[in-house]
Design a protein around this motif. Structure first.
Motif, PDB file in Angstrom:
ATOM      1  N   GLU A  96      10.960   1.129  22.663  1.00 33.56           N
ATOM      2  CA  GLU A  96      11.331   1.221  24.073  1.00 33.56           C
ATOM      3  C   GLU A  96      11.891  -0.101  24.584  1.00 33.56           C
ATOM      4  N   ALA A  97      11.295  -1.210  24.131  1.00 32.73           N
ATOM      5  CA  ALA A  97      11.774  -2.525  24.569  1.00 32.73           C
ATOM      6  C   ALA A  97      13.194  -2.787  24.082  1.00 32.73           C
ATOM      7  N   LEU A  98      13.498  -2.404  22.847  1.00 32.89           N
ATOM      8  CA  LEU A  98      14.845  -2.626  22.319  1.00 32.89           C
ATOM      9  C   LEU A  98      15.891  -1.886  23.152  1.00 32.89           C
ATOM     10  N   TYR A  99      15.636  -0.627  23.460  1.00 39.02           N
ATOM     11  CA  TYR A  99      16.588   0.131  24.274  1.00 39.02           C
ATOM     12  C   TYR A  99      16.716  -0.469  25.673  1.00 39.02           C
ATOM     13  N   GLN A 100      15.584  -0.840  26.266  1.00 43.38           N
ATOM     14  CA  GLN A 100      15.611  -1.415  27.610  1.00 43.38           C
ATOM     15  C   GLN A 100      16.354  -2.748  27.626  1.00 43.38           C
ATOM     16  N   LEU A 101      16.109  -3.585  26.625  1.00 42.71           N
ATOM     17  CA  LEU A 101      16.734  -4.902  26.605  1.00 42.71           C
ATOM     18  C   LEU A 101      18.211  -4.821  26.248  1.00 42.71           C
ATOM     19  N   ARG A 102      18.584  -3.894  25.378  1.00 46.00           N
ATOM     20  CA  ARG A 102      20.018  -3.703  25.098  1.00 46.00           C
ATOM     21  C   ARG A 102      20.752  -3.308  26.376  1.00 46.00           C
ATOM     22  N   ASP A 103      20.133  -2.427  27.157  1.00 48.36           N
ATOM     23  CA  ASP A 103      20.746  -2.013  28.423  1.00 48.36           C
ATOM     24  C   ASP A 103      20.853  -3.190  29.398  1.00 48.36           C
ATOM     25  N   ALA A 104      19.930  -4.153  29.271  1.00 48.35           N
ATOM     26  CA  ALA A 104      19.931  -5.314  30.165  1.00 48.35           C
ATOM     27  C   ALA A 104      20.844  -6.431  29.659  1.00 48.35           C
ATOM     28  N   PRO A 109      18.570  -6.571  18.147  1.00 46.44           N
ATOM     29  CA  PRO A 109      19.194  -5.594  17.241  1.00 46.44           C
ATOM     30  C   PRO A 109      19.393  -4.239  17.911  1.00 46.44           C
ATOM     31  N   GLU A 110      20.487  -3.594  17.591  1.00 51.30           N
ATOM     32  CA  GLU A 110      20.747  -2.258  18.143  1.00 51.30           C
ATOM     33  C   GLU A 110      19.829  -1.241  17.478  1.00 51.30           C
ATOM     34  N   PRO A 111      19.053  -0.484  18.262  1.00 51.26           N
ATOM     35  CA  PRO A 111      18.196   0.548  17.666  1.00 51.26           C
ATOM     36  C   PRO A 111      18.984   1.833  17.411  1.00 51.26           C
ATOM     37  N   PHE A 112      18.655   2.497  16.312  1.00 52.04           N
ATOM     38  CA  PHE A 112      19.299   3.767  15.983  1.00 52.04           C
ATOM     39  C   PHE A 112      18.326   4.938  15.998  1.00 52.04           C
ATOM     40  N   GLY A 113      17.087   4.683  16.391  1.00 52.43           N
ATOM     41  CA  GLY A 113      16.131   5.777  16.522  1.00 52.43           C
ATOM     42  C   GLY A 113      14.789   5.456  15.910  1.00 52.43           C
ATOM     43  N   VAL A 120      14.496   2.542  12.947  1.00 51.66           N
ATOM     44  CA  VAL A 120      15.750   2.259  12.238  1.00 51.66           C
ATOM     45  C   VAL A 120      16.654   1.501  13.201  1.00 51.66           C
ATOM     46  N   MET A 121      17.161   0.358  12.743  1.00 52.31           N
ATOM     47  CA  MET A 121      17.951  -0.484  13.635  1.00 52.31           C
ATOM     48  C   MET A 121      18.996  -1.281  12.869  1.00 52.31           C
ATOM     49  N   GLU A 122      19.796  -1.988  13.633  1.00 56.41           N
ATOM     50  CA  GLU A 122      20.850  -2.839  13.094  1.00 56.41           C
ATOM     51  C   GLU A 122      20.280  -3.888  12.145  1.00 56.41           C
ATOM     52  N   LEU A 123      20.964  -4.087  11.023  1.00 52.91           N
ATOM     53  CA  LEU A 123      20.648  -5.193  10.122  1.00 52.91           C
ATOM     54  C   LEU A 123      21.506  -6.379  10.542  1.00 52.91           C
ATOM     55  N   VAL A 124      20.884  -7.443  10.996  1.00 51.31           N
ATOM     56  CA  VAL A 124      21.607  -8.635  11.441  1.00 51.31           C
ATOM     57  C   VAL A 124      21.991  -9.441  10.196  1.00 51.31           C
ATOM     58  N   VAL A 125      23.278  -9.733  10.058  1.00 51.36           N
ATOM     59  CA  VAL A 125      23.771 -10.392   8.842  1.00 51.36           C
ATOM     60  C   VAL A 125      24.500 -11.685   9.190  1.00 51.36           C
ATOM     61  N   ASP A 126      24.702 -12.512   8.168  1.00 56.21           N
ATOM     62  CA  ASP A 126      25.462 -13.741   8.350  1.00 56.21           C
ATOM     63  C   ASP A 126      26.941 -13.481   8.079  1.00 56.21           C
ATOM     64  N   LEU A 175      17.071 -14.726  14.781  1.00 53.61           N
ATOM     65  CA  LEU A 175      18.007 -14.764  13.659  1.00 53.61           C
ATOM     66  C   LEU A 175      19.317 -15.394  14.117  1.00 53.61           C
ATOM     67  N   VAL A 176      20.015 -16.036  13.172  1.00 54.05           N
ATOM     68  CA  VAL A 176      21.287 -16.688  13.497  1.00 54.05           C
ATOM     69  C   VAL A 176      22.423 -15.883  12.887  1.00 54.05           C
ATOM     70  N   ALA A 177      23.117 -15.125  13.722  1.00 57.74           N
ATOM     71  CA  ALA A 177      24.277 -14.337  13.310  1.00 57.74           C
ATOM     72  C   ALA A 177      25.545 -15.151  13.576  1.00 57.74           C
ATOM     73  N   PRO A 178      26.680 -14.741  13.023  1.00 55.27           N
ATOM     74  CA  PRO A 178      27.922 -15.487  13.264  1.00 55.27           C
ATOM     75  C   PRO A 178      28.278 -15.620  14.745  1.00 55.27           C
ATOM     76  N   ASP A 179      27.869 -14.641  15.558  1.00 56.57           N
ATOM     77  CA  ASP A 179      28.188 -14.696  16.988  1.00 56.57           C
ATOM     78  C   ASP A 179      27.029 -15.229  17.823  1.00 56.57           C
ATOM     79  N   GLY A 180      26.049 -15.852  17.175  1.00 49.60           N
ATOM     80  CA  GLY A 180      24.967 -16.478  17.918  1.00 49.60           C
ATOM     81  C   GLY A 180      23.597 -15.902  17.603  1.00 49.60           C
ATOM     82  N   PRO A 181      22.561 -16.417  18.254  1.00 46.54           N
ATOM     83  CA  PRO A 181      21.185 -15.989  17.978  1.00 46.54           C
ATOM     84  C   PRO A 181      20.913 -14.542  18.387  1.00 46.54           C
ATOM     85  N   VAL A 182      19.995 -13.924  17.640  1.00 46.40           N
ATOM     86  CA  VAL A 182      19.537 -12.567  17.922  1.00 46.40           C
ATOM     87  C   VAL A 182      18.012 -12.593  17.942  1.00 46.40           C
TER      88      VAL A 182
END
Length: 285
Positions: A96-104, A109-113, A120-126, A175-182
């Motif tokens: 619930e927090a992931l969906y709420q925070l993505r909306d904010a 990470p993007e949740p997929f269910g 199941v969610m986004e795998l953050v990669v370099d 996590l440190v992704a190419p477009d910044g921290p996650v």
């Protein structure tokens, strides 16, 4: 690899196609890299209460909403049904927090269910497509550290404006992704308005980040963003785009001031010592 029992129902239902490898295993959950419809994602399998070692669950759960009066009564009585409900609520919290925070607009990470107790969610990669490193595993130039600090403080502000506090934020769950921290790992997220320890947790979150990034940019150790944003939040004046200064005038009469400042200063001094050690080692090379 052999499919973990917790992920077999997701394969049976066609949610994921295969389990590729384990990613990490912690006190709360085990995370696996999985394939799903041609995409690479991760699956977080939460451990049962009996397997978990995480302490102070009661403190984190204070202020969380319970779905019905029957469930609330059962949890209060600590009945077998109540414990099952409490466990289900605990596992649902991060989803619930992931969906709420993505909306904010928070970078999580993007949740997929959520299926059979598995997130199941986004795998953050370099940049090379490998699992992204944690913030505590990368070396930063001072300007990078300052930029990451600005970005992460802004994420904490957005979370607070959404009514949530991470509760366990540090260099180990960014996590440190190419477009910044996650920001990751949110099962212990707390209600800013409903938890008596909210202020303490917020200050700890912000000062953990400041101490870590202050090892690369020591001037950050003289900032007080957590105190500033909490004061604005309490006054109803904090907004997602509020410009913070990092300056704060402490109330010397506050009963918990000494304890809070000692904890903050200890963390900052430790970060400064680490930085001085690195500089000394570099001079000796």
């Amino acid at each position: 690899m052999k499919t973990p029992s917790g992920l077999q129902p997701l394969i049976d239902d066609g949610v994921i196609d295969a389990v590729m490898r384990p990613l990490k295993s912690g006190k709360e959950a085990a995370v696996y890299v999985v394939s799903a419809g041609g995409e690479i994602r991760c699956a977080k399998v939460y451990k049962d209460m009996a397997q978990r070692s995480f302490q102070q669950r009661v403190q984190y759960q204070e202020g969380r909403k319970v779905r019905g009066s029957r469930e609330a009564r059962a949890i209060a009585k600590a009945s077998k049904y109540g414990r099952r409900q409490q466990e289900a609520e605990w596992k649902n919290t991060e989803v619930e927090a992931l969906y709420q925070l993505r909306d904010a607009g928070v970078r999580v990470p993007e949740p997929f269910g959520y299926f059979h107790g598995v997130l199941v969610m986004e795998l953050v990669v370099d940049a090379d497509g490998h699992s992204a490193p944690r913030l505590g595993e990368v070396e930063l130039a001072p300007e990078q550290a300052r930029g990451f600090h600005r970005f992460l403080v802004r994420q904490v502000v957005k979370m607070l404006c959404a009514g949530l506090i991470h509760g366990d934020l540090s260099e180990y769950n960014v996590l440190v992704a190419p477009d910044g921290p996650v920001i990751i790992d949110l099962p212990q997220v707390v209600s800013a308005a409903g938890n008596n320890a909210a202020r303490t947790m917020l200050l700890r979150d912000v000062n953990n980040l400041t101490a870590s990034l202050g090892a690369w940019a020591p001037e950050l150790l003289d900032t007080w963003y957590g105190e500033e944003m909490w004061a604005l939040y309490e006054a109803g004046e904090l907004h997602p785009d509020t410009e913070l200064t990092g300056r704060f005038e402490h109330d010397e009469s506050a009963p918990d001031l000494d304890g809070v400042r000692h904890a903050i200063n200890d963390a900052r001094e430790e970060a400064l010592i680490r930085q001085q050690g690195r500089e000394a080692a570099a001079e000796g090379d």
